[in-house]
Write an enzyme that holds these catalytic residues in place. Structure first.
Site, mmCIF file in Angstrom:
data_model
loop_
_atom_site.group_PDB
_atom_site.id
_atom_site.type_symbol
_atom_site.label_atom_id
_atom_site.label_comp_id
_atom_site.label_asym_id
_atom_site.label_seq_id
_atom_site.Cartn_x
_atom_site.Cartn_y
_atom_site.Cartn_z
ATOM 1 N N SER A 167 0.878 -1.173 0.000
ATOM 2 C CA SER A 167 0.000 0.000 0.000
ATOM 3 C C SER A 167 0.910 1.214 0.000
ATOM 4 O O SER A 167 2.060 1.125 0.474
ATOM 5 C CB SER A 167 -0.854 0.020 1.274
ATOM 6 O OG SER A 167 -1.389 1.319 1.473
ATOM 7 N N TYR A 223 -1.127 -1.667 10.152
ATOM 8 C CA TYR A 223 -1.316 -1.855 8.710
ATOM 9 C C TYR A 223 -0.091 -1.367 7.922
ATOM 10 O O TYR A 223 0.423 -2.073 7.050
ATOM 11 C CB TYR A 223 -2.572 -1.086 8.301
ATOM 12 C CG TYR A 223 -3.000 -1.252 6.870
ATOM 13 C CD1 TYR A 223 -3.786 -2.335 6.474
ATOM 14 C CD2 TYR A 223 -2.656 -0.311 5.898
ATOM 15 C CE1 TYR A 223 -4.197 -2.468 5.151
ATOM 16 C CE2 TYR A 223 -3.062 -0.436 4.591
ATOM 17 C CZ TYR A 223 -3.842 -1.525 4.227
ATOM 18 O OH TYR A 223 -4.249 -1.656 2.911
ATOM 19 N N LYS A 273 2.562 -3.515 5.433
ATOM 20 C CA LYS A 273 2.712 -3.201 4.005
ATOM 21 C C LYS A 273 4.179 -2.893 3.673
ATOM 22 O O LYS A 273 4.666 -3.241 2.598
ATOM 23 C CB LYS A 273 1.783 -2.059 3.603
ATOM 24 C CG LYS A 273 0.296 -2.396 3.759
ATOM 25 C CD LYS A 273 -0.085 -3.690 3.047
ATOM 26 C CE LYS A 273 -1.573 -3.968 3.040
ATOM 27 N NZ LYS A 273 -1.913 -5.243 2.373
HETATM 28 N N1 LIG Z 1 -8.808 -0.312 -0.813
HETATM 29 C C1 LIG Z 1 -7.733 0.416 -0.632
HETATM 30 O O1 LIG Z 1 -7.782 1.652 -0.552
HETATM 31 C C2 LIG Z 1 -6.366 -0.253 -0.546
HETATM 32 C C3 LIG Z 1 -5.244 0.571 -0.605
HETATM 33 C C4 LIG Z 1 -3.979 -0.004 -0.528
HETATM 34 C C5 LIG Z 1 -3.846 -1.383 -0.384
HETATM 35 N N2 LIG Z 1 -4.959 -2.161 -0.330
HETATM 36 C C6 LIG Z 1 -4.737 -3.602 -0.152
HETATM 37 O O2 LIG Z 1 -5.266 -4.304 -1.256
HETATM 38 C C7 LIG Z 1 -5.751 -5.573 -0.826
HETATM 39 C C8 LIG Z 1 -7.210 -5.705 -1.220
HETATM 40 O O3 LIG Z 1 -7.941 -4.655 -0.605
HETATM 41 P P1 LIG Z 1 -9.499 -4.370 -0.847
HETATM 42 O O4 LIG Z 1 -9.684 -2.922 -0.691
HETATM 43 O O5 LIG Z 1 -9.971 -5.054 -2.061
HETATM 44 O O6 LIG Z 1 -10.084 -5.068 0.476
HETATM 45 P P2 LIG Z 1 -11.460 -5.830 0.748
HETATM 46 O O7 LIG Z 1 -11.649 -5.827 2.216
HETATM 47 O O8 LIG Z 1 -12.542 -5.314 -0.110
HETATM 48 O O9 LIG Z 1 -11.101 -7.315 0.251
HETATM 49 C C9 LIG Z 1 -10.156 -8.094 0.920
HETATM 50 C C10 LIG Z 1 -10.531 -9.549 0.760
HETATM 51 O O10 LIG Z 1 -9.574 -10.322 1.519
HETATM 52 C C11 LIG Z 1 -10.298 -11.334 2.199
HETATM 53 N N3 LIG Z 1 -9.573 -11.797 3.388
HETATM 54 C C12 LIG Z 1 -9.388 -11.135 4.548
HETATM 55 N N4 LIG Z 1 -8.733 -11.909 5.429
HETATM 56 C C13 LIG Z 1 -8.508 -13.088 4.807
HETATM 57 C C14 LIG Z 1 -7.887 -14.295 5.198
HETATM 58 N N5 LIG Z 1 -7.382 -14.447 6.432
HETATM 59 N N6 LIG Z 1 -7.813 -15.304 4.300
HETATM 60 C C15 LIG Z 1 -8.342 -15.182 3.070
HETATM 61 N N7 LIG Z 1 -8.962 -14.069 2.634
HETATM 62 C C16 LIG Z 1 -9.044 -13.035 3.504
HETATM 63 C C17 LIG Z 1 -11.617 -10.647 2.580
HETATM 64 O O11 LIG Z 1 -12.625 -11.602 2.917
HETATM 65 C C18 LIG Z 1 -11.918 -9.867 1.322
HETATM 66 O O12 LIG Z 1 -12.665 -10.616 0.391
HETATM 67 C C19 LIG Z 1 -5.519 -5.633 0.676
HETATM 68 O O13 LIG Z 1 -4.317 -6.313 0.953
HETATM 69 C C20 LIG Z 1 -5.416 -4.183 1.059
HETATM 70 O O14 LIG Z 1 -4.649 -4.004 2.243
HETATM 71 C C21 LIG Z 1 -6.207 -1.636 -0.400
#
Ligand SMILES: NC(=O)c1ccc[n+]([C@@H]2O[C@H](COP(=O)([O-])OP(=O)(O)OC[C@H]3O[C@@H](n4cnc5c(N)ncnc54)[C@H](O)[C@@H]3O)[C@@H](O)[C@H]2O)c1
Length: 245
Positions: A140, A153, A157
């Site tokens: 991230s 978090y 990352k």
């Molecule tokens: N949305 C943002 O702004 C953003 C920004 C930077 C990084 N990210 C990263 O991108 C990735 C996806 O984010 P997102 O926004 O789509 O999140 P989200 O919460 O919409 O989706 C994450 C998915 O991971 C699954 N998950 C959680 N714990 C789990 C586990 N122990 N085993 C298997 N699956 C599991 C959840 O059920 C969910 O379906 C994450 O790693 C997040 O940290 C997101």
């Protein structure tokens, strides 16, 4: 068809960025193995299959070492390889430093950092055997910059970026690349709790003046998972509308 005949595991593929990656990879010819805790991943797999793609869904936590090892062995047995690992699953439990509990710290480390370690450790032997592999993990932009209220978090990352650089050194000789993707603020359920009135401030702070949609991030994963990036390893691809520069 940039991923034709490739076998790709996508963790956290039931929704958000992981769903966009799963759908895009299937469109590009990959067989997609979705791992998640949310059974709606089954619907994602069915949607992909109904459109002529290939996908399957498994309810497994990335923190469950034995279940992950068993699944990856079965994937390799059934499909003959495990070419691409997308470590996308992640959670957030935000609090400022003095309010954050040990449980909130540990649980985020367990999924975002240790989960990436466990999945990559389980996939690497199959990639080594095939002298081919693409490992792309979710960082991230807060892993580069820090963020108010995200001690746990942000640390995970930053750790994902460091692990990817380490795997570049350890696995490069087997034709395996390891990279990270660092999204900025992306419209998914993960950020749904943020009050709408804060969105204007967030958008104003981004040089491109808009937040990302999941597909904007998925295209970065596609490049790093494809053969086009065969000489790219150990990088962190920031996709945040120009915020980190
Ligand atoms: N949305 C943002 O702004 C953003 C920004 C930077 C990084 N990210 C990263 O991108 C990735 C996806 O984010 P997102 O926004 O789509 O999140 P989200 O919460 O919409 O989706 C994450 C998915 O991971 C699954 N998950 C959680 N714990 C789990 C586990 N122990 N085993 C298997 N699956 C599991 C959840 O059920 C969910 O379906 C994450 O790693 C997040 O940290 C997101």
């Amino acid at each position: 068809m940039r991923l034709k005949n490739k076998i790709a595991v996508v963790t956290g593929g039931s929704r958000g960025i992981g769903q966009a990656i799963s759908e895009l990879f299937a469109k590009e010819g990959a067989t997609v193995i979705i791992i998640d805790l949310l059974p709606q991943g089954q619907k994602v797999a069915e949607k992909i299959n109904s459109k002529g793609g290939k996908a399957e869904y498994h309810t497994i936590s990335v923190t469950d070492k034995l279940a992950i090892e068993k699944l990856f062995a079965a994937v390799n047995e059934k499909h003959g390889s495990l070419d691409i690992l997308i470590n996308n699953a992640g959670i957030a439990k935000d609090k400022t430093l003095t309010k954050m509990s040990e449980e909130e710290f540990d649980s985020v480390v367990d999924v975002n950092l240790k989960g990436v370690f466990l999945c990559t450790q389980a996939a690497a032997p199959y990639m080594k055997a095939n002298k081919y592999g693409r490992i792309v993990s979710a960082a991230s932009n807060v892993g580069l910059r820090g963020n108010f209220g995200q001690t746990n978090y942000a640390a995970t990352k930053a750790g994902v970026i460091a692990m990817s650089k380490t795997w570049t050194l350890e696995l490069g000789k087997y034709g395996i690349t390891a990279n990270a993707v660092a999204p900025g603020f992306t419209m998914t359920d993960m950020v749904a709790k943020i009050p709408k009135e804060h969105f204007a401030t967030i958008e104003a702070s981004i040089p491109l003046k808009t937040v990302a949609q999941p597909i904007d991030i998925a295209y970065g994963y596609l490049y790093l998972a494809s053969d086009e990036s065969r000489f790219v390893s150990g990088i962190c691809l920031t996709i945040d509308g120009g915020t980190s520069r």
